[in-house]
Write a protein that holds these residues in place. Structure first.
Motif, short mmCIF file in Angstrom:
data_model
loop_
_atom_site.label_atom_id
_atom_site.label_comp_id
_atom_site.label_asym_id
_atom_site.label_seq_id
_atom_site.Cartn_x
_atom_site.Cartn_y
_atom_site.Cartn_z
N ARG A 119 0.30 -44.41 31.65
CA ARG A 119 0.98 -43.66 30.59
C ARG A 119 0.15 -43.72 29.31
NH1 ARG A 119 6.52 -42.09 31.59
NH2 ARG A 119 6.49 -41.90 33.85
N GLN A 120 0.02 -42.58 28.66
CA GLN A 120 -0.86 -42.47 27.50
C GLN A 120 -0.49 -43.46 26.39
OE1 GLN A 120 -1.12 -38.55 25.88
NE2 GLN A 120 -2.80 -39.06 24.51
N LEU A 121 0.79 -43.60 26.14
CA LEU A 121 1.24 -44.51 25.08
C LEU A 121 0.84 -45.95 25.39
CD1 LEU A 121 2.84 -44.67 22.41
CD2 LEU A 121 4.88 -45.07 23.81
N ILE A 122 1.01 -46.34 26.65
CA ILE A 122 0.68 -47.72 27.04
C ILE A 122 -0.83 -47.92 27.07
CG2 ILE A 122 0.81 -49.38 28.94
CD1 ILE A 122 3.62 -48.26 29.51
N THR A 123 -1.54 -46.97 27.61
CA THR A 123 -3.00 -47.06 27.64
C THR A 123 -3.56 -47.16 26.22
OG1 THR A 123 -3.10 -45.79 29.67
CG2 THR A 123 -5.12 -45.94 28.42
N GLY A 124 -2.99 -46.36 25.32
CA GLY A 124 -3.43 -46.41 23.92
C GLY A 124 -3.15 -47.75 23.28
N GLU A 125 -1.97 -48.32 23.55
CA GLU A 125 -1.63 -49.63 22.98
C GLU A 125 -2.55 -50.72 23.51
OE1 GLU A 125 0.70 -52.57 20.80
OE2 GLU A 125 -0.08 -50.55 20.52
N VAL A 126 -2.80 -50.71 24.81
CA VAL A 126 -3.70 -51.71 25.39
C VAL A 126 -5.10 -51.57 24.78
CG1 VAL A 126 -4.86 -52.46 27.52
CG2 VAL A 126 -2.40 -51.99 27.54
N GLY A 127 -5.58 -50.33 24.66
CA GLY A 127 -6.89 -50.10 24.05
C GLY A 127 -6.94 -50.58 22.61
N ASP A 128 -5.88 -50.35 21.85
CA ASP A 128 -5.82 -50.81 20.46
C ASP A 128 -5.84 -52.33 20.39
OD1 ASP A 128 -5.75 -48.22 19.55
OD2 ASP A 128 -3.59 -48.22 19.09
N ILE A 129 -5.11 -52.97 21.29
CA ILE A 129 -5.07 -54.44 21.31
C ILE A 129 -6.45 -55.00 21.64
CG2 ILE A 129 -4.17 -56.45 22.57
CD1 ILE A 129 -1.49 -54.90 22.78
N VAL A 130 -7.13 -54.42 22.62
CA VAL A 130 -8.48 -54.88 22.99
C VAL A 130 -9.43 -54.75 21.79
CG1 VAL A 130 -10.49 -54.40 24.44
CG2 VAL A 130 -8.20 -54.49 25.46
N ALA A 131 -9.37 -53.61 21.11
CA ALA A 131 -10.23 -53.41 19.94
C ALA A 131 -9.89 -54.41 18.85
CB ALA A 131 -10.07 -51.98 19.42
N GLU A 132 -8.61 -54.67 18.66
CA GLU A 132 -8.19 -55.62 17.63
C GLU A 132 -8.67 -57.04 17.95
OE1 GLU A 132 -4.05 -57.24 15.72
OE2 GLU A 132 -4.14 -55.16 16.39
N THR A 133 -8.70 -57.40 19.24
CA THR A 133 -9.17 -58.74 19.58
C THR A 133 -10.64 -58.92 19.22
OG1 THR A 133 -9.72 -58.16 21.88
CG2 THR A 133 -7.50 -59.03 21.45
N GLU A 134 -11.42 -57.87 19.34
CA GLU A 134 -12.83 -57.97 18.97
C GLU A 134 -12.99 -58.19 17.47
OE1 GLU A 134 -15.35 -58.26 21.09
OE2 GLU A 134 -13.82 -58.15 22.66
N VAL A 135 -12.19 -57.49 16.69
CA VAL A 135 -12.23 -57.68 15.24
C VAL A 135 -11.75 -59.07 14.88
CG1 VAL A 135 -11.23 -56.89 13.04
CG2 VAL A 135 -11.94 -55.22 14.77
N LEU A 136 -10.68 -59.51 15.53
CA LEU A 136 -10.14 -60.85 15.26
C LEU A 136 -11.14 -61.94 15.63
CD1 LEU A 136 -6.38 -60.78 16.19
CD2 LEU A 136 -7.38 -61.89 14.23
#
Length: 199
Positions: A119-136
């Motif tokens: 699902r696009q919403l879930i895929t987008g959220e997972v992608g955002d979380i992965v990107a955020e972990t790199e910044v963190l």
């Protein structure tokens, strides 16, 4: 550049669990002299002998206890910040472990004949979380002051809730692996100090 030490704390937590990560992050630390609060969260097997221990039902399941610290002490802010930074890497590892489990969970659940993970919403959220972990991860590595460490932990609080929500209602059950994120936040609350204490 991520240091070997930071990677060890993160990967230990990811592969062996929260208690192992906390133990690695606080290895060699004189907890009773260093912790900034009245109680300090530590791995249960590392609790100093003879010290009063406060227990928490969720923390018990993760192998974490709260040890009472003496009232007459002035912890070194830089040492406390170093512990907080190490524990931030532990929390990141716990979040990434749970994210892996959430992706597996969502891949196994379907709606309309399609895995939820697609699902696009879930895929987008997972992608955002992965990107955020790199910044963190970079922010944790650079955190040199108590204030910077506290800011990283505030972001980790948000990250933990976002990962937990991927499990739906199951993420709020005491016997669900997501409890590690709640306990990790409890650990941080006993070790992290912010601007008020540093100035």
């Amino acid at each position: 550049m991520i240091t070997d030490e930071t990677q060890v704390w993160e990967e230990t937590t990811r592969s062996r669990g929260l208690a192992a990560g906390v133990g690695a992050a606080l290895a060699g630390v004189d907890v009773l002299a260093t912790a900034p609060a009245a109680f300090a969260a530590v791995r249960a097997v590392d609790a100093p002998p003879g010290v009063r221990v406060r227990r928490d039902r969720l923390a018990d399941r993760e192998g974490i206890v709260l040890v009472a610290c003496p009232g007459e002490r002035r912890p070194d802010i830089d040492r406390v910040a170093a512990c907080g930074r190490a524990l931030a890497a532990v929390r990141l590892g716990a979040s990434l472990d749970l994210l892996d489990q959430a992706v597996a969970h969502l891949s196994g659940r379907t709606s309309g004949g399609e895995p939820l993970i697609r699902r696009q919403l879930i895929t987008g959220e997972v992608g955002d979380i992965v990107a955020e972990t790199e910044v963190l991860r970079a922010q944790i590595e650079a955190a040199a002051t108590a204030v910077a460490v506290a800011e990283a932990h505030a972001l980790l609080d948000d990250l933990g809730w976002r990962v937990t929500r991927l499990f739906g209602a199951a993420g709020y059950l005491a016997d669900h692996p997501a409890r590690a994120l709640y306990v990790a936040a409890l650990v941080a609350n006993t070790w992290v100090i912010g601007e008020r204490e540093e100035t």
